[in-house]
Design a protein around this motif. Structure first.
Motif, PDB file in Angstrom:
ATOM      1  N   GLN A  92      59.446 -46.429  80.605  1.00 17.36           N
ATOM      2  CA  GLN A  92      58.496 -45.874  81.663  1.00 17.36           C
ATOM      3  C   GLN A  92      56.744 -46.352  81.420  1.00 17.36           C
ATOM      4  N   LEU A  93      56.389 -47.259  81.066  1.00 20.78           N
ATOM      5  CA  LEU A  93      55.293 -48.187  81.628  1.00 20.78           C
ATOM      6  C   LEU A  93      55.448 -49.738  82.067  1.00 20.78           C
ATOM      7  N   ARG A 130      49.333 -32.531  81.166  1.00 25.71           N
ATOM      8  CA  ARG A 130      50.944 -32.557  80.316  1.00 25.71           C
ATOM      9  C   ARG A 130      50.818 -33.619  79.039  1.00 25.71           C
ATOM     10  N   ARG A 131      51.091 -32.796  77.971  1.00 23.77           N
ATOM     11  CA  ARG A 131      52.008 -34.101  76.673  1.00 23.77           C
ATOM     12  C   ARG A 131      53.354 -33.971  76.893  1.00 23.77           C
ATOM     13  N   HIS A 132      54.083 -34.598  76.243  1.00 23.63           N
ATOM     14  CA  HIS A 132      54.964 -35.072  76.405  1.00 23.63           C
ATOM     15  C   HIS A 132      55.830 -35.073  78.030  1.00 23.63           C
ATOM     16  N   GLY A 133      56.871 -35.929  77.934  1.00 27.56           N
ATOM     17  CA  GLY A 133      58.009 -36.601  79.318  1.00 27.56           C
ATOM     18  C   GLY A 133      56.636 -38.067  79.351  1.00 27.56           C
ATOM     19  N   PRO A 134      57.623 -38.728  80.543  1.00 32.29           N
ATOM     20  CA  PRO A 134      56.912 -39.204  81.269  1.00 32.29           C
ATOM     21  C   PRO A 134      55.049 -39.257  81.373  1.00 32.29           C
ATOM     22  N   GLU A 135      55.018 -38.217  81.973  1.00 34.48           N
ATOM     23  CA  GLU A 135      53.789 -37.582  81.825  1.00 34.48           C
ATOM     24  C   GLU A 135      53.205 -37.953  81.076  1.00 34.48           C
ATOM     25  N   GLY A 136      53.851 -38.026  79.522  1.00 32.45           N
ATOM     26  CA  GLY A 136      52.824 -37.563  78.166  1.00 32.45           C
ATOM     27  C   GLY A 136      52.182 -38.689  78.251  1.00 32.45           C
ATOM     28  N   VAL A 137      52.992 -39.685  78.228  1.00 29.40           N
ATOM     29  CA  VAL A 137      51.977 -41.492  78.111  1.00 29.40           C
ATOM     30  C   VAL A 137      51.421 -41.786  78.784  1.00 29.40           C
ATOM     31  N   THR A 149      59.753 -37.066  68.521  1.00 36.40           N
ATOM     32  CA  THR A 149      58.618 -37.312  69.523  1.00 36.40           C
ATOM     33  C   THR A 149      58.590 -39.091  68.648  1.00 36.40           C
ATOM     34  N   VAL A 150      58.764 -39.642  68.169  1.00 39.45           N
ATOM     35  CA  VAL A 150      58.885 -40.646  67.857  1.00 39.45           C
ATOM     36  C   VAL A 150      59.679 -41.687  68.545  1.00 39.45           C
ATOM     37  N   ARG A 151      61.367 -40.898  68.164  1.00 40.49           N
ATOM     38  CA  ARG A 151      62.591 -41.308  68.481  1.00 40.49           C
ATOM     39  C   ARG A 151      62.649 -41.222  70.191  1.00 40.49           C
ATOM     40  N   TYR A 152      62.401 -40.653  70.788  1.00 44.36           N
ATOM     41  CA  TYR A 152      61.592 -40.209  72.401  1.00 44.36           C
ATOM     42  C   TYR A 152      60.724 -40.968  72.882  1.00 44.36           C
ATOM     43  N   ALA A 199      61.820 -30.021  74.332  1.00 41.37           N
ATOM     44  CA  ALA A 199      62.864 -30.931  75.554  1.00 41.37           C
ATOM     45  C   ALA A 199      61.849 -31.966  75.804  1.00 41.37           C
ATOM     46  N   THR A 200      61.546 -32.931  74.786  1.00 39.53           N
ATOM     47  CA  THR A 200      60.742 -33.612  74.398  1.00 39.53           C
ATOM     48  C   THR A 200      60.423 -34.573  76.443  1.00 39.53           C
ATOM     49  N   ASP A 201      61.337 -34.743  77.191  1.00 37.61           N
ATOM     50  CA  ASP A 201      61.519 -35.588  78.090  1.00 37.61           C
ATOM     51  C   ASP A 201      60.695 -34.294  79.232  1.00 37.61           C
TER      52      ASP A 201
END
Ligand code: NAD
Length: 524
Positions: free
Chosen positions: A132-133, A472-479, A121-124, A457-459
């Motif tokens: 993403q932001l 949702r968590r993970h991916g761009p949605e998760g941040v 998760t950190v690496r992703y 599939a963290t993305d």
């Protein structure tokens, strides 16, 4: 001050002094504490500080104070801190695994998965969050005349409320993108697992995170929840559907945004074209990882009737061969349930199934010979649709198995639930399996795997539909959920002055223009 634990109650790598240090890291001012139980023995091994509502108030105020300074550091500096944390988690993994095993009773393998997950998760996010932001251009009202840009700002202070079943992953996994986005975090871990949370604080501070940017309030969730939700700017909750509804109600009252990662009653469908041994192996992983205390665990197993008899024989044999164990060492045994109440729940579900005529193919009993909360991996057949184990989340090592006549039958059964968190489909025909997955009402579906493929599939976004949650968590949605989005639009000319309004001629010209506009690809 809580008393130091007795060294003989601890795995050999942990010392009483360490618990003393961790206790100091909780945001807790009252002279109250709460026993923490080791599920392998059923005995209290330490007493953790009990935070009070006023501690939540202080934690959020201090986190708010720290937030603008943390946000002003920029993506690179924040990423450096989280990457150092990533390395520390890997370097200190054995100690972390001991703490997780001590307070959850899980196997070392199940604990290790959490360490791997945090590294991934950190690496992703560390490598993607700046993109993403990044502020981005969006289509404006009149291309060429006006411009629109969207900016992603941190929401402020994020409240994370976490369950006990994955005390590392679910306490810090969502906090990682929140912190990288420039927020600060107040974490309310489950009552059962305060020490994994406090070990996280220690590593984050050692990695260079400012003191107040991540705080932990330990104690009673029902007492601390409301004061937390009243003060934070976003709530990231993971836990049961029942508590999730209370969180949503309170967040609605406060008009605070939230994500709710809730329970599941996840189906697994095995098509007749599978390699049976592989499917058996993966279905065991799906149903019995973390002793079944996993939100995306498979609790309903549907097997095509053409493969049913062979699959059932091999599956039941393999489940009967599973070992249970209490070792603080790597191996392939299954761990304990976390508590007496969790054991009671599993026993209640199996007793109800028996009373209603279900067959216990294997298991179906507690294993006090291994530890006070252990339960044998269990397979039920002939389970009536209205049995508790057929429709409510068991959250233990129990799976109900039944034959289905066709893909359509399997899809109907899979969707016959109030939940919609995860599903798994096994087939040699991957295209067909993917098509079936599209028919299943679930936030994620793993093809030819129990759940790891989806979680890792963290993305890709992960979360539930129906009673399994919101967001949702993970991916761009998760941040992006941890940001406020601001749109700034500029123009050299406005198409229409709303005060003066159009003349009748202008209205006609505009109507013709709007009709034509739809047909000009570059302006659409
Ligand atoms: P729970 O809902 O009882 O507790 C979760 C957290 O909420 C704990 O920290 C608890 O202290 C806190 N809490 C309890 N009452 C509260 C209140 N009124 N206000 C604020 N906080 C409160 O869940 P649990 O038993 O700890 O965990 C098991 C459940 O979590 C299962 O249903 C499982 O499916 C679900 N879960 C879901 C996911 C997911 O990603 N969807 C992941 C793991 C677990």
């Amino acid at each position: 001050m809580p008393e130091l634990p007795d060294a003989s109650a601890l795995p050999s790598r942990l010392t009483p002094r360490q618990f003393d240090r961790w206790n100091d890291l909780a945001t807790a001012s009252a002279d109250a504490d709460r026993d923490v139980i080791a599920p392998f023995t059923g005995e209290a091994f330490a007493a953790a500080p009990e935070s009070m509502p006023e501690d939540v108030e202080r934690a959020v105020a201090d986190a708010r104070e720290a937030q603008s300074r943390w946000a002003s550091r920029g993506f690179d500096a924040r990423t450096d801190v989280l990457e150092r944390f990533h390395d520390l988690v890997l370097d200190r993994r054995e100690e972390l695994l001991d703490v997780m095993q001590l307070e959850t009773g899980k196997s070392r393998g199940d604990a290790y998965v959490e360490v791997m997950d945090i590294a991934m998760t950190v690496r992703y996010y560390a490598t993607r969050v700046a993109d993403q932001l990044a502020s981005e251009r969006r289509r404006a009202a009149l291309p060429g005349v006006s411009k629109a840009r969207v900016h992603y700002d941190p929401v402020g202070v994020v409240g994370v409320i976490a369950p006990w079943n994955y005390p590392l992953t679910l306490a810090i996994g969502d906090a990682i993108p929140a912190l990288l986005a420039g927020n600060t975090v107040v974490l309310e871990p489950a009552e059962e697992t305060p020490y994994t949370a406090l070990a996280i604080v220690e590593l984050l501070r050692e990695a260079g995170l400012p003191h107040d940017a991540f705080q932990v309030v330990t104690g009673d969730g029902a007492t601390l929840g409301d004061p937390l939700i009243e003060r934070v700017d976003y709530v990231s909750f993971t836990g049961s559907t029942a508590v999730g509804r209370q969180i949503a109600a309170k967040a609605g009252e406060e008009l605070v945004d939230c994500s709710l990662e809730l329970g599941g009653k996840n189906p697994i469908y095995v098509r007749p074209d599978v390699d049976v041994d592989t499917a058996v192996d993966r279905a065991i992983g799906a149903a019995f990882s973390n002793a079944g205390q996993l939100c995306i665990s498979g609790e309903r197993l549907y097997v095509h009737e053409d493969a049913y008899d062979e699959f059932k024989t091999r599956f039941v044999d393999a489940v009967g061969d599973l070992d249970l164990g209490t070792e603080y060492a790597y191996g392939d045994s299954i761990g304990s349930l976390i508590s007496q109440s969790q054991l009671d729940r599993v026993q209640r579900h199996v007793a109800d199934a028996r009373d209603r005529g279900a067959t216990v193919e294997v298991g179906g009993e507690a294993r006090p010979d291994v530890g006070p909360y252990f339960y044998a991996p269990t397979v039920l057949t002939d389970l009536p649709a209205d049995a508790t184990a057929a429709c409510e989340e068991t959250f233990g090592p129990v799976v109900g198995m039944e034959p289905v006549e066709s893909d359509a039958d399997a899809i109907r059964e899979a969707n016959d639930t109030d939940y919609g968190l995860h599903a798994a489909v096994f087939s040699a025909d991957v295209d067909r399996a993917r098509a079936i997955a599209r028919e299943i009402d679930a936030g994620s579906v793993s093809v030819n795997d129990g759940y790891v493929t989806s979680w890792a599939a963290t993305d890709a976004p992960m979360g539930g539909v129906k009673d399994s949650g919101l967001g949702r968590r993970h991916g761009p949605e998760g941040v992006k959920r941890f940001t406020e989005q601001q749109a700034i639009s500029t123009t050299r000319a406005v198409p229409l002055d709303p005060v003066r309004g159009p003349t009748s001629l202008e209205a006609k010209v505009l109507a013709v223009g709007l009709k034509l506009w739809r047909h000009v690809p570059f302006l659409r």
